[in-house]
Design an enzyme around this catalytic site. Structure first.
Site, PDB file in Angstrom:
ATOM      1  N   PHE A   1      -4.420  -0.148   7.974  1.00  0.00           N
ATOM      2  CA  PHE A   1      -4.311  -1.109   6.881  1.00  0.00           C
ATOM      3  C   PHE A   1      -4.805  -0.536   5.557  1.00  0.00           C
ATOM      4  CE2 PHE A   1      -4.538  -4.466  10.396  1.00  0.00           C
ATOM      5  CZ  PHE A   1      -3.156  -4.484  10.502  1.00  0.00           C
ATOM      6  N   ASP A   2      -5.714   0.412   5.596  1.00  0.00           N
ATOM      7  CA  ASP A   2      -6.041   1.146   4.378  1.00  0.00           C
ATOM      8  C   ASP A   2      -4.810   1.870   3.857  1.00  0.00           C
ATOM      9  OD1 ASP A   2      -8.718   0.711   3.595  1.00  0.00           O
ATOM     10  OD2 ASP A   2      -9.470   2.011   5.157  1.00  0.00           O
ATOM     11  N   VAL A   3      -4.083   2.513   4.755  1.00  0.00           N
ATOM     12  CA  VAL A   3      -2.898   3.262   4.354  1.00  0.00           C
ATOM     13  C   VAL A   3      -1.821   2.315   3.825  1.00  0.00           C
ATOM     14  CG1 VAL A   3      -1.023   4.729   5.189  1.00  0.00           C
ATOM     15  CG2 VAL A   3      -3.375   5.174   5.911  1.00  0.00           C
TER      16      VAL A   3
ATOM     17  N   GLY B   1      -2.780   1.102   0.464  1.00  0.00           N
ATOM     18  CA  GLY B   1      -2.552   2.146  -0.521  1.00  0.00           C
ATOM     19  C   GLY B   1      -1.090   2.234  -0.927  1.00  0.00           C
TER      20      GLY B   1
ATOM     21  N   ASP C   1     -11.494  -1.200   7.028  1.00  0.00           N
ATOM     22  CA  ASP C   1     -10.256  -1.301   7.787  1.00  0.00           C
ATOM     23  C   ASP C   1     -10.485  -1.867   9.189  1.00  0.00           C
ATOM     24  OD1 ASP C   1      -7.224  -0.041   7.902  1.00  0.00           O
ATOM     25  OD2 ASP C   1      -8.243   0.122   9.839  1.00  0.00           O
TER      26      ASP C   1
END
Length: 397
Positions: free
Chosen positions: A183-185, A188, A155
């Site tokens: 950005f991971d979230v 997801g 991220d």
């Protein structure tokens, strides 16, 4: 939404007490760290049965400490509830066959290996869909499968490469990352949307498909007005601290005690703000009459507002301005944020698990009037559910 073809053998097997909209859907979760596990946890909250397939060493986030809860990583605990765990070493033929069997029976498979990383194990999309043609196979990568296939998908790297860090911080400060792996979230969430859409389409056509998401594309989409502003105008946005490029006042202001955020988005709100502040003359000033004017002349408007807001504390202004229907907020820490949500009746903290195996967690943000989300399983220990998962596989043979 199509129902799983595996509903009957799953009844009660993993002790789910879920009746959510995805009850009966089986998800083989071959992902780790954040984007994939966050996606699968949200789907598990909605009733899906999620089998977390880990290496014998376990998901890396198990070791990311501190902070801890009873010596377990809170990072891991935050994104792995409502799942069952089996540890498999793909270099072991028996374990590999078990992994293939899980993939072959799943409605959905989620993975975040480097592109091509699962081909040598026969767990790539082509291999899995050959034996399980209606599988929804979701792949999460850092930078896609073309020119960025070899780049590591962290991220922080994406925050740097996408331009987000160039927008975060004061104009004269170094670039900063966001305080969460944003950005991971977002990736997801995008992956969950893709999976749900593909399940819906499968219900119409009976066919599975390959869903792909990557952090870089999610970043550029998630930066919305900043990336679109560049594409449409050619103007490169820059760091503005807490200011907004198009709206003013829209930033923190000092008060007699603490800072308060004002988020004045239109002319009506500005008229009301000035009335509350006892400065009814300000909207008559041509520099401040319209939104675009206020944005252009913010350097002149800021000290005027600052002097007026210095008369009371942030807590006092929050009450006064909120009563007037104006968008404002004091700046809380995380504890304050959770406590504020509790005061609003949002019940942000839930108990995960049942009986003598419970721990607190953060509420899933969705509510359903007929098929509520559930929190019946605490995050599993490594390989905790091997026997139950193997029994389920054996029932199919």
């Amino acid at each position: 939404m199509t129902q799983s073809k595996h509903t009957s053998p799953l009844d009660g097997l993993f002790t789910r007490q879920a009746s959510g909209p995805l009850a009966g859907i089986v998800i083989a979760d071959f992902s780790r760290v954040l984007a994939g596990p966050y996606c699968t946890m949200l789907l598990a909250d909605m009733g899906a049965t999620v089998i977390k397939v880990e290496s014998p060493a376990g998901d890396e986030t198990r070791t990311w400490k501190p902070p801890v809860h009873e010596d377990q990583s809170t990072y891991y605990l935050s994104i792995n509830r409502n799942k069952s765990s089996i540890a498999l070493d793909f270099r072991d033929e028996t374990d590999l066959e078990t992994a293939r069997a899980i993939a072959g029976r799943a409605d959905v498979l989620v993975e975040n290996f480097k592109p091509g990383g699962l081909e040598r194990f026969g767990l790539d999309y082509d291999a899995v869909s050959h034996s399980n043609p209606d599988v929804i196979y979701a792949s999460v990568t850092g930078f896609g499968t073309k020119g960025g296939a070899a780049l590591p998908g962290y991220d922080l790297l994406v925050q740097a490469l996408s331009g987000l860090m160039s927008l975060t911080g004061a104009p004269d400060s170094p670039a900063y990352r966001a305080g969460v792996a944003v950005f991971d979230v977002i990736t997801g969430l995008h992956t969950a949307i893709g999976i749900l859409s593909a399940l819906h389409e499968r219900g119409n056509s009976g066919r599975g498909q390959h869903v792909e998401a990557n952090l870089m594309s999610s970043a550029l989409s998630g930066m919305v007005n900043q990336t679109a502003g560049y594409v449409l105008s050619g103007q490169v946005p820059t760091r503005m601290g807490n200011e907004h490029p198009s709206i003013y006042p829209y930033e923190p202001f000092r008060t007699a005690e603490g800072d308060i955020i004002l988020a004045i988005g239109n002319d009506r709100q500005f008229l009301r703000l000035c009335a509350v502040l006892g400065a009814e003359h300000l909207p008559e000033d041509p520099r401040f009459a319209a939104a675009a004017d206020r944005s252009h002349h913010r350097g002149e408007l800021r000290p005027i507002l600052q002097e007026l807001l210095a008369a009371r504390s942030a807590a006092e202004w929050f009450d006064v301005l909120t009563d007037a229907g104006l968008p404002c907020a004091p700046i809380n820490d995380v504890q304050g944020g959770i406590e504020f949500a509790q005061r609003l009746g949002l019940e942000p903290v839930v108990q995960v698990g049942h009986g003598d195996r419970t721990l607190p967690g953060i509420r899933n943000p969705l509510t359903f009037s007929k098929t509520p989300v559930s929190y019946d399983l605490i995050p599993p220990g490594i390989d905790e559910d091997r026997d139950a998962i193997l029994d389920w596989l054996n029932e199919a043979t």
